[in-house]
Design a protein around this motif. Structure first.
Motif, mmCIF file in Angstrom:
data_model
loop_
_atom_site.group_PDB
_atom_site.id
_atom_site.type_symbol
_atom_site.label_atom_id
_atom_site.label_comp_id
_atom_site.label_asym_id
_atom_site.label_seq_id
_atom_site.Cartn_x
_atom_site.Cartn_y
_atom_site.Cartn_z
ATOM 1 N N GLY A 56 0.632 -1.291 -0.051
ATOM 2 C CA GLY A 56 -0.064 0.196 -0.097
ATOM 3 C C GLY A 56 0.876 1.155 -0.135
ATOM 4 N N LEU A 57 1.853 1.159 0.732
ATOM 5 C CA LEU A 57 2.765 2.477 0.821
ATOM 6 C C LEU A 57 3.289 2.580 -0.619
ATOM 7 C CD1 LEU A 57 4.686 4.018 2.978
ATOM 8 C CD2 LEU A 57 6.341 2.806 1.879
ATOM 9 N N TRP A 58 3.877 1.699 -1.139
ATOM 10 C CA TRP A 58 4.698 1.615 -2.509
ATOM 11 C C TRP A 58 3.683 2.119 -3.595
ATOM 12 C CZ3 TRP A 58 9.284 3.042 -2.941
ATOM 13 C CH2 TRP A 58 10.304 2.515 -2.300
ATOM 14 N N LEU A 59 2.298 1.581 -3.420
ATOM 15 C CA LEU A 59 1.444 1.898 -4.375
ATOM 16 C C LEU A 59 1.000 3.479 -4.438
ATOM 17 C CD1 LEU A 59 -0.341 0.718 -6.589
ATOM 18 C CD2 LEU A 59 -2.236 0.359 -4.891
ATOM 19 N N GLY A 60 0.927 3.718 -3.032
ATOM 20 C CA GLY A 60 0.502 5.279 -2.841
ATOM 21 C C GLY A 60 1.875 6.291 -3.338
ATOM 22 N N VAL A 61 3.061 5.777 -3.139
ATOM 23 C CA VAL A 61 4.229 6.398 -3.975
ATOM 24 C C VAL A 61 4.066 6.363 -5.466
ATOM 25 C CG1 VAL A 61 6.623 6.499 -4.316
ATOM 26 C CG2 VAL A 61 5.728 6.018 -1.870
ATOM 27 N N LEU A 62 3.649 5.131 -6.023
ATOM 28 C CA LEU A 62 3.636 5.295 -7.583
ATOM 29 C C LEU A 62 2.378 6.145 -7.862
ATOM 30 C CD1 LEU A 62 4.608 4.032 -10.041
ATOM 31 C CD2 LEU A 62 2.863 2.127 -9.677
ATOM 32 N N VAL A 63 1.164 6.063 -7.618
ATOM 33 C CA VAL A 63 0.142 7.037 -7.787
ATOM 34 C C VAL A 63 0.618 8.405 -7.524
ATOM 35 C CG1 VAL A 63 -2.125 7.732 -6.923
ATOM 36 C CG2 VAL A 63 -1.556 5.414 -7.065
ATOM 37 N N TYR A 64 1.426 8.656 -6.766
ATOM 38 C CA TYR A 64 1.784 10.328 -6.579
ATOM 39 C C TYR A 64 2.757 10.702 -7.562
ATOM 40 C CZ TYR A 64 3.868 14.400 -4.516
ATOM 41 O OH TYR A 64 4.378 15.777 -4.033
ATOM 42 N N ALA A 66 3.809 8.963 -10.452
ATOM 43 C CA ALA A 66 3.410 8.615 -11.856
ATOM 44 C C ALA A 66 2.829 9.686 -12.892
ATOM 45 C CB ALA A 66 2.500 7.230 -11.892
ATOM 46 N N PRO A 67 1.826 10.482 -12.231
ATOM 47 C CA PRO A 67 1.478 11.683 -13.128
ATOM 48 C C PRO A 67 2.384 12.753 -13.626
ATOM 49 C CG PRO A 67 -0.214 10.912 -11.169
ATOM 50 C CD PRO A 67 1.171 10.254 -11.009
ATOM 51 N N ILE A 68 3.302 12.977 -12.336
ATOM 52 C CA ILE A 68 4.391 14.070 -12.626
ATOM 53 C C ILE A 68 5.774 13.566 -13.085
ATOM 54 C CG2 ILE A 68 3.035 15.288 -10.955
ATOM 55 C CD1 ILE A 68 5.354 14.772 -8.760
ATOM 56 N N ALA A 69 5.714 12.387 -13.480
ATOM 57 C CA ALA A 69 6.955 11.808 -13.823
ATOM 58 C C ALA A 69 7.422 12.557 -15.303
ATOM 59 C CB ALA A 69 7.149 10.226 -14.338
ATOM 60 N N GLY A 70 6.365 12.877 -16.156
ATOM 61 C CA GLY A 70 6.741 13.669 -17.389
ATOM 62 C C GLY A 70 7.572 15.016 -17.148
ATOM 63 N N GLN A 71 7.072 15.510 -15.772
ATOM 64 C CA GLN A 71 7.444 17.094 -15.943
ATOM 65 C C GLN A 71 8.500 17.020 -14.733
ATOM 66 O OE1 GLN A 71 3.690 17.747 -14.108
ATOM 67 N NE2 GLN A 71 2.689 18.077 -16.106
ATOM 68 N N VAL A 72 8.844 16.004 -13.921
ATOM 69 C CA VAL A 72 9.756 16.111 -12.757
ATOM 70 C C VAL A 72 10.773 15.074 -13.002
ATOM 71 C CG1 VAL A 72 10.308 16.489 -10.375
ATOM 72 C CG2 VAL A 72 8.180 17.509 -11.298
ATOM 73 N N SER A 73 12.041 15.318 -13.235
ATOM 74 C CA SER A 73 12.950 14.198 -13.139
ATOM 75 C C SER A 73 13.045 13.272 -12.149
ATOM 76 C CB SER A 73 14.393 14.744 -13.675
ATOM 77 O OG SER A 73 14.891 15.583 -12.834
ATOM 78 N N ALA A 74 13.136 13.914 -10.891
ATOM 79 C CA ALA A 74 12.939 13.079 -9.750
ATOM 80 C C ALA A 74 11.944 11.964 -9.807
ATOM 81 C CB ALA A 74 12.931 13.966 -8.507
ATOM 82 N N ALA A 75 10.773 12.558 -10.095
ATOM 83 C CA ALA A 75 9.601 11.714 -10.014
ATOM 84 C C ALA A 75 9.661 10.531 -10.904
ATOM 85 C CB ALA A 75 8.421 12.406 -10.093
ATOM 86 N N ARG A 76 10.400 10.725 -12.143
ATOM 87 C CA ARG A 76 10.468 9.888 -13.168
ATOM 88 C C ARG A 76 11.599 8.821 -12.820
ATOM 89 N NH1 ARG A 76 11.520 13.150 -17.282
ATOM 90 N NH2 ARG A 76 13.680 13.342 -16.575
#
Length: 117
Positions: A56-64, A66-76
């Motif tokens: 659940g924790l990792w799924l929450g991180v992924l949901v947070y 994934a949507p901004i992965a195209g804009q923020v390199s750290a999120a990617r």
């Protein structure tokens, strides 16, 4: 890695439990000591709950992230870590649940109640 170790332990303990119940089995397998089985069930229960919580924790991180992965390199960069975390926690929970399954009380043992709840 813990999930794989628990699955292997469950397989070994299950074969020892079955061998100790079969009167025709001539193998030299030792019966499973009750405290060992109780400790294994305790470990499996804790690991299955921890695996579910971590998933659940990792799924929450992924949901947070994934949507901004195209804009923020750290999120990617965090997306692969989150996917690996989800897979690892699922393996841990699955191995723990298999160990719990292997250590159920055999049907007909003890006070006559069924072993499968």
């Amino acid at each position: 890695m813990l999930g794989a170790a628990e699955a292997v332990a469950g397989w070994g303990l299950r074969s020892r439990i079955r061998a100790s119940r079969d009167p025709d089995d001539r193998s030299e397998r030792r019966p499973v000591p009750p405290l060992l089985a109780a400790r294994a069930v305790l470990t499996a229960k804790a690991s299955s709950l921890a695996g579910a919580a971590l998933c659940g924790l990792w799924l929450g991180v992924l949901v947070y992230v994934a949507p901004i992965a195209g804009q923020v390199s750290a999120a990617r960069d965090d997306v692969p870590a989150a996917v690996i975390g989800i897979v690892g926690s699922l393996v841990m929970a699955a191995g723990a649940l298999y160990l719990e399954h292997c250590l159920r009380t055999p049907t007909g043992a003890g006070d006559g109640r069924r072993g499968d709840r």
